[in-house]
Design an enzyme around this catalytic site. Structure first.
Site, PDB file in Angstrom:
ATOM      1  N   ILE A   1     -46.364  55.048 -50.823  1.00 38.53           N
ATOM      2  CA  ILE A   1     -45.631  55.237 -52.075  1.00 38.53           C
ATOM      3  C   ILE A   1     -45.019  56.630 -52.113  1.00 38.53           C
ATOM      4  CG2 ILE A   1     -46.838  53.493 -53.416  1.00 38.53           C
ATOM      5  CD1 ILE A   1     -48.745  55.556 -54.434  1.00 38.53           C
ATOM      6  N   GLU A   2     -43.963  56.770 -52.899  1.00 35.81           N
ATOM      7  CA  GLU A   2     -43.120  57.963 -52.808  1.00 35.81           C
ATOM      8  C   GLU A   2     -43.832  59.244 -53.215  1.00 35.81           C
ATOM      9  OE1 GLU A   2     -40.288  58.135 -56.646  1.00 35.81           O
ATOM     10  OE2 GLU A   2     -40.106  56.261 -55.536  1.00 35.81           O
ATOM     11  N   GLN A   3     -44.829  59.145 -54.080  1.00 32.57           N
ATOM     12  CA  GLN A   3     -45.548  60.354 -54.483  1.00 32.57           C
ATOM     13  C   GLN A   3     -46.355  60.925 -53.310  1.00 32.57           C
ATOM     14  OE1 GLN A   3     -45.263  57.632 -56.279  1.00 32.57           O
ATOM     15  NE2 GLN A   3     -44.318  58.318 -58.187  1.00 32.57           N
TER      16      GLN A   3
END
Length: 537
Positions: A327-329
């Site tokens: 995921i992008e985080q």
């Protein structure tokens, strides 16, 4: 000399007209107390004025962490450049920042999160800017909106289309912040920062480098200060040589509505049976069908919405670990969390700094992405970033454009139209009343993903809804599967603004999807990786 200062002293450091970069992801890692102090100083003194703020991922939310809304004041904020913005239910009052954007009181831009991180990196190295193909033929492209969210922003273009080596590229000039406001868990007396209670590293290091290398200052908000020399060097994510000032907030929340959960920061691992499995409903039917698109051994990105439930489908089916979620985080592996904790993961294998996760995405190092849609256009384009009649319902593009620019396989999921009354009975979908708002439209309001570019690049594009499955081809959008109980003409063809191509091999969706019991999901094994372009004799 101590680096420890009060929030108000931190606010006093920010001059009029400054460019200020803020590290956050909605409520995750938000330096809320420092932003609050800036707003309070402005209310009392009228300063700082005319700030430009940079937010690679949104600062704050609509659920208890105000973030950017503390500084969303006319006169304080002149320009805002964000990868995303606080979002929430349509029935709620829009955040103050959205009210300013809508009334044209601030020049506002929506720049893909990965590109905005890249702009920081280029500023830190004193290179001129970012040259990229990410965003071509989408709203990012200056042939469309060029990232502008309102008329004030459109007057000052942020991106150019250029020709380099005979090809079209987008060029974003590097923007050097004078101030970076980042967040961590612990600082020692010299300013070394560790993130042991954080759910992600985000981009604090890159933002600090961009400010420091251009003569700016770095303010770090932390939970606590410890003695110099007491932090282990391999735990330090931002070295003290980059940190000028430290603000302490012992009550800073780990993420939205969560003061602290050690499972989010990877300090403990939760038993798998403690993760909630989605209740049986229409959204679960869709998530199950999305799961059938996966291969074991894949690295798969997922976004907010229905697709966020797919890891729980694999968990219920006894397939946890068959796919590695990214995921992008920054989380890699584990179980991505839902609702207010979205963007975090428990039981993760690793945390990557967000800028490097986006490099992974932009270059398509992963295998597939599971994302949502608001609208699907006749040409296969997708809008997930703008609804003019209620803008704050969507957060903007976030990392969506970075992720989809070159992704090998994308599965978009959502309801076929908006407002339909649906039930599942006897293993069939029953449509009691059609929705009033069509989501398959001739032209989407905002092009977040370009269908024509996806076709030209040979991307594998699938759209999964509760009543059918669609594929994007060179000929157009093809209907490949239909739900049991659905009338092809009345419930699908008549509910689309454009003509769908009905596959001659039209299949009925697996009836098991429409029953409460587990579906007996199996995933084919991903083929072993081979060196691209290599020939083996």
């Amino acid at each position: 000399m101590s680096k420890h200062i009060t929030p108000r002293q931190a606010a006093d450091l920010i001059p009029d007209g400054a460019v200020v970069s803020v590290s956050s992801s909605s409520g995750l890692g938000c330096p809320d107390l420092t932003l609050k102090a800036i707003g309070e100083r402005f209310d009392e003194t009228g300063h700082p004025q005319n700030l430009t703020t940079l937010h690679p991922i949104a600062a704050g939310d609509m659920s208890g962490i105000k973030g950017v809304d503390y500084i969303a004041k006319k006169g304080l904020l002149k320009t805002i450049i964000g990868g995303s913005y606080p979002s929430g239910p349509s029935s709620s009052e829009p955040p103050l920042i959205w009210q300013m954007i809508g009334s044209d009181e601030v020049a506002a831009y929506n720049v893909p999160s990965g590109i905005l991180f890249d702009m920081h990196r280029e500023a830190a190295a004193k290179r001129p800017g970012v040259i990229t193909k990410v965003g071509l033929e989408t709203f990012v492209d200056p042939s469309r909106e060029g990232c502008a969210m309102n008329a004030s922003a459109a007057k000052t273009p942020l991106v150019e289309k250029i020709t380099f080596a005979g090809e079209d590229w987008l060029y974003f000039k590097a923007i050097a912040p004078q101030v970076a406001i980042i967040r961590a868990t612990t600082a020692d007396e010299r300013g070394n920062l560790t993130y042991e209670h954080e759910g992600a590293y985000l981009g604090g290091l890159d933002q600090a480098l961009a400010a420091r290398n251009n003569g700016g200052i770095v303010i770090a908000q932390v939970k606590r200060i410890v003695k110099d020399g007491s932090l282990k060097p391999h735990d330090v994510r931002v070295p003290g040589v980059l940190v000028d000032y430290i603000v302490v907030d012992p009550d800073q929340k780990q993420t939205t509505q969560t003061l602290y959960d050690p499972a989010i920061s990877g300090e403990i691992f939760r038993p798998l049976d403690t993760f909630r499995v989605p209740e049986f409903n229409i959204q679960k039917v869709i998530a199950r069908r999305v799961a059938q698109e996966l291969e074991a051994g894949s690295a798969v990105n997922l976004g907010f919405g229905i697709s966020a439930n797919v890891p729980r489908i694999l968990l219920e089916e006894g397939l946890h670990g068959a796919v590695t979620w990214v995921i992008e985080q920054g989380a890699v592996g584990g179980v991505p969390l839902l609702d207010f904790a979205f963007g975090c993961a428990s039981n993760a294998d690793a945390f990557m700094p967000s800028p490097y996760q986006f490099t992974y995405f932009q270059g398509a190092g992963f295998d597939a992405s599971l994302l949502s849609f608001l609208e699907i256009g006749k040409d296969g384009s997708v809008n997930v970033s703008k609804l003019s009649f209620r803008p704050h319902v969507t957060a903007g593009a976030g990392g969506f454009v970075d992720i989809t620019a070159r992704a090998k396989k994308i599965v978009f999921s959502g309801m076929f139209n908006a407002g339909a009354k649906l039930v599942v009975e006897g293993g069939k979908l029953v449509i009691e009343k059609e929705g009033k708002l069509k989501k398959l439209v001739n032209a989407v309001e905002h092009v977040t993903f370009s269908g024509p570019r996806g076709v030209a690049q040979g991307q594998d594009i699938t759209y999964v809804t509760e009543r059918c499955v669609l594929k994007l081809t060179q000929e157009g959008i093809v209907l490949t599967e239909i739900a049991p109980g659905v009338d092809l003409q009345a419930h699908i063809l008549d509910q689309s603004e454009f003509d769908l191509i009905v596959s001659p091999d039209l299949k009925v969706m697996d009836a098991a999807l429409f029953s409460d019991a587990p579906i007996g999901l199996t995933l084919p094994q991903k083929a072993p990786r081979q060196l691209a372009g290599a020939h083996h004799g």
